[in-house]
Design a protein around this motif. Structure first.
Motif, PDB file in Angstrom:
ATOM      1  N   VAL A  17       0.814  -1.283  -0.166  1.00  0.00           N
ATOM      2  CA  VAL A  17       0.031   0.151   0.170  1.00  0.00           C
ATOM      3  C   VAL A  17       0.870   0.920  -0.372  1.00  0.00           C
ATOM      4  CG1 VAL A  17      -1.873   0.880   1.222  1.00  0.00           C
ATOM      5  CG2 VAL A  17      -1.887  -1.218   1.136  1.00  0.00           C
ATOM      6  N   LEU A  18       0.776   2.288  -0.963  1.00  0.00           N
ATOM      7  CA  LEU A  18       1.667   2.626  -1.490  1.00  0.00           C
ATOM      8  C   LEU A  18       0.886   4.980  -0.965  1.00  0.00           C
ATOM      9  CD1 LEU A  18       3.030   2.034  -4.976  1.00  0.00           C
ATOM     10  CD2 LEU A  18       3.606   1.290  -2.139  1.00  0.00           C
ATOM     11  N   GLY A  19       0.174   4.501   0.092  1.00  0.00           N
ATOM     12  CA  GLY A  19      -0.695   5.433   0.347  1.00  0.00           C
ATOM     13  C   GLY A  19      -2.088   6.076  -0.161  1.00  0.00           C
ATOM     14  N   GLU A  20      -2.813   7.114   0.171  1.00  0.00           N
ATOM     15  CA  GLU A  20      -2.970   7.831  -0.739  1.00  0.00           C
ATOM     16  C   GLU A  20      -3.105   9.315  -2.010  1.00  0.00           C
ATOM     17  OE1 GLU A  20      -7.321  10.571   0.328  1.00  0.00           O
ATOM     18  OE2 GLU A  20      -5.277  10.875   0.894  1.00  0.00           O
ATOM     19  N   VAL A  21      -3.794   8.776  -3.669  1.00  0.00           N
ATOM     20  CA  VAL A  21      -3.544   9.263  -3.835  1.00  0.00           C
ATOM     21  C   VAL A  21      -4.280  10.354  -4.721  1.00  0.00           C
ATOM     22  CG1 VAL A  21      -1.405   8.391  -5.199  1.00  0.00           C
ATOM     23  CG2 VAL A  21      -3.988   7.349  -5.854  1.00  0.00           C
ATOM     24  N   MET A  22      -4.369  11.590  -5.020  1.00  0.00           N
ATOM     25  CA  MET A  22      -5.768  11.995  -5.772  1.00  0.00           C
ATOM     26  C   MET A  22      -5.240  13.131  -6.685  1.00  0.00           C
ATOM     27  SD  MET A  22      -5.407  15.088  -3.191  1.00  0.00           S
ATOM     28  CE  MET A  22      -6.588  16.494  -3.896  1.00  0.00           C
ATOM     29  N   GLY A  23      -7.008  13.331  -7.910  1.00  0.00           N
ATOM     30  CA  GLY A  23      -6.520  14.331  -8.747  1.00  0.00           C
ATOM     31  C   GLY A  23      -7.308  15.995  -8.071  1.00  0.00           C
ATOM     32  N   ALA A  76      -2.675   0.151  -9.042  1.00  0.00           N
ATOM     33  CA  ALA A  76      -3.719  -0.143  -8.942  1.00  0.00           C
ATOM     34  C   ALA A  76      -3.517   0.413  -7.671  1.00  0.00           C
ATOM     35  CB  ALA A  76      -3.785  -1.867  -7.771  1.00  0.00           C
ATOM     36  N   ILE A  77      -5.418   1.044  -8.174  1.00  0.00           N
ATOM     37  CA  ILE A  77      -6.110   1.879  -6.934  1.00  0.00           C
ATOM     38  C   ILE A  77      -7.374   0.990  -6.574  1.00  0.00           C
ATOM     39  CG2 ILE A  77      -6.842   4.720  -7.128  1.00  0.00           C
ATOM     40  CD1 ILE A  77      -5.091   5.454  -9.046  1.00  0.00           C
ATOM     41  N   LEU A  78      -6.946   1.636  -5.076  1.00  0.00           N
ATOM     42  CA  LEU A  78      -8.201   1.062  -4.508  1.00  0.00           C
ATOM     43  C   LEU A  78      -9.600   2.338  -3.338  1.00  0.00           C
ATOM     44  CD1 LEU A  78      -6.751  -2.427  -2.652  1.00  0.00           C
ATOM     45  CD2 LEU A  78      -7.694  -2.012  -5.101  1.00  0.00           C
ATOM     46  N   ALA A  79     -10.263   1.653  -3.187  1.00  0.00           N
ATOM     47  CA  ALA A  79     -11.476   2.469  -2.944  1.00  0.00           C
ATOM     48  C   ALA A  79     -10.965   4.047  -3.216  1.00  0.00           C
ATOM     49  CB  ALA A  79     -11.401   2.790  -1.342  1.00  0.00           C
ATOM     50  N   MET A  80     -11.437   4.224  -4.650  1.00  0.00           N
ATOM     51  CA  MET A  80     -11.377   5.022  -5.073  1.00  0.00           C
ATOM     52  C   MET A  80     -12.443   5.969  -5.453  1.00  0.00           C
ATOM     53  SD  MET A  80     -12.565   6.839  -8.165  1.00  0.00           S
ATOM     54  CE  MET A  80     -13.458   6.285  -8.849  1.00  0.00           C
ATOM     55  N   ARG A  81     -12.996   7.168  -5.026  1.00  0.00           N
ATOM     56  CA  ARG A  81     -13.893   8.057  -4.687  1.00  0.00           C
ATOM     57  C   ARG A  81     -13.904   9.148  -5.168  1.00  0.00           C
ATOM     58  NH1 ARG A  81     -14.330   3.758  -2.963  1.00  0.00           N
ATOM     59  NH2 ARG A  81     -15.493   3.740  -0.875  1.00  0.00           N
ATOM     60  N   PHE A  82     -15.190   9.869  -5.421  1.00  0.00           N
ATOM     61  CA  PHE A  82     -15.338  11.615  -5.963  1.00  0.00           C
ATOM     62  C   PHE A  82     -15.832  12.075  -4.913  1.00  0.00           C
ATOM     63  CE2 PHE A  82     -15.372   8.828 -10.075  1.00  0.00           C
ATOM     64  CZ  PHE A  82     -14.430  10.511 -11.158  1.00  0.00           C
ATOM     65  N   THR A  98      -6.254   4.754  -2.912  1.00  0.00           N
ATOM     66  CA  THR A  98      -5.278   4.589  -2.751  1.00  0.00           C
ATOM     67  C   THR A  98      -4.150   3.223  -3.145  1.00  0.00           C
ATOM     68  OG1 THR A  98      -6.008   4.412   0.258  1.00  0.00           O
ATOM     69  CG2 THR A  98      -4.129   2.676  -0.032  1.00  0.00           C
ATOM     70  N   ALA A  99      -3.097   4.056  -3.769  1.00  0.00           N
ATOM     71  CA  ALA A  99      -2.627   3.566  -4.261  1.00  0.00           C
ATOM     72  C   ALA A  99      -1.418   2.372  -3.597  1.00  0.00           C
ATOM     73  CB  ALA A  99      -1.286   4.727  -4.742  1.00  0.00           C
ATOM     74  N   ALA A 100      -1.871   1.242  -4.615  1.00  0.00           N
ATOM     75  CA  ALA A 100      -1.332  -0.062  -4.156  1.00  0.00           C
ATOM     76  C   ALA A 100      -0.832  -0.903  -5.066  1.00  0.00           C
ATOM     77  CB  ALA A 100      -2.349  -1.134  -3.839  1.00  0.00           C
ATOM     78  N   VAL A 101       0.178  -2.051  -5.015  1.00  0.00           N
ATOM     79  CA  VAL A 101       1.189  -2.768  -6.185  1.00  0.00           C
ATOM     80  C   VAL A 101       0.026  -4.148  -5.929  1.00  0.00           C
ATOM     81  CG1 VAL A 101       3.050  -4.149  -6.420  1.00  0.00           C
ATOM     82  CG2 VAL A 101       3.106  -1.781  -5.515  1.00  0.00           C
ATOM     83  N   VAL A 102       0.041  -4.239  -6.965  1.00  0.00           N
ATOM     84  CA  VAL A 102      -0.947  -6.068  -6.583  1.00  0.00           C
ATOM     85  C   VAL A 102      -1.008  -7.137  -7.592  1.00  0.00           C
ATOM     86  CG1 VAL A 102      -3.191  -4.853  -5.520  1.00  0.00           C
ATOM     87  CG2 VAL A 102      -3.071  -5.171  -8.368  1.00  0.00           C
ATOM     88  N   GLU A 103      -0.959  -8.026  -6.617  1.00  0.00           N
ATOM     89  CA  GLU A 103      -0.067  -9.236  -8.600  1.00  0.00           C
ATOM     90  C   GLU A 103      -1.590  -9.781  -8.287  1.00  0.00           C
ATOM     91  OE1 GLU A 103       3.146 -11.398  -6.822  1.00  0.00           O
ATOM     92  OE2 GLU A 103       1.478 -12.660  -5.519  1.00  0.00           O
ATOM     93  N   PRO A 104      -2.158 -10.505  -9.460  1.00  0.00           N
ATOM     94  CA  PRO A 104      -2.764 -11.503 -10.242  1.00  0.00           C
ATOM     95  C   PRO A 104      -2.825 -13.007  -9.058  1.00  0.00           C
ATOM     96  CG  PRO A 104      -1.622 -11.254 -11.969  1.00  0.00           C
ATOM     97  CD  PRO A 104      -0.747 -10.316 -10.909  1.00  0.00           C
TER      98      PRO A 104
END
Length: 128
Positions: A17-23, A76-82, A98-104
């Motif tokens: 988990v790399l933390g919150e990201v926003m635009g 990946a970005i998890l729990a994205m909201r507007f 929440t920015a994340a690194v995921v693997e299938p």
């Protein structure tokens, strides 16, 4: 970049988990659009001039959020909201998650899905 509104991503393992990201963007309408929209508002219904501004704003904030996540090394970005608000005559639109690194998860492993299994094997045409 996978962007989801859910808190988890079925078929994928979260490695980091790399933390919150926003635009964020703050927009105003041009005087012509505001004038036309004012007349449309009298009759009620959708105001296409404002709808267009909101669509453009949402696309812009998504692009900015994804760019920030990519710069941090996320896939990946998890729990994205507007979130939207108005500041006087201006409209603010924010996308965050929440920015994340995921693997299938590969086929046969607990939690695998048909989609994740395809990505895990790198099947052509899946974007892997």
């Amino acid at each position: 970049m996978i962007v989801v509104t859910s808190n988890d991503l079925p078929g994928y393992r979260v490695l980091a988990v790399l933390g919150e990201v926003m635009g964020l963007t703050v927009r105003s309408t041009n005087i012509g659009a505001s004038f036309t929209a004012g007349f449309r508002a009298i009759g009620g219904g959708e105001i296409p001039e404002y709808t267009k501004i909101m669509y453009e704003s949402r696309h812009e904030v998504m692009r900015r959020m994804v760019t920030e996540a990519e710069q941090r090394g996320a896939n990946a970005i998890l729990a994205m909201r507007f979130d939207t608000d108005s500041i006087g005559q201006f409209s603010e639109v924010c996308a965050y998650g929440t920015a994340a690194v995921v693997e299938p998860i590969a086929a046969g492993e607990p939690g695998a899905t048909p989609q994740s299994a395809q990505f895990a094997t790198g099947t052509p045409g899946t974007g892997a």
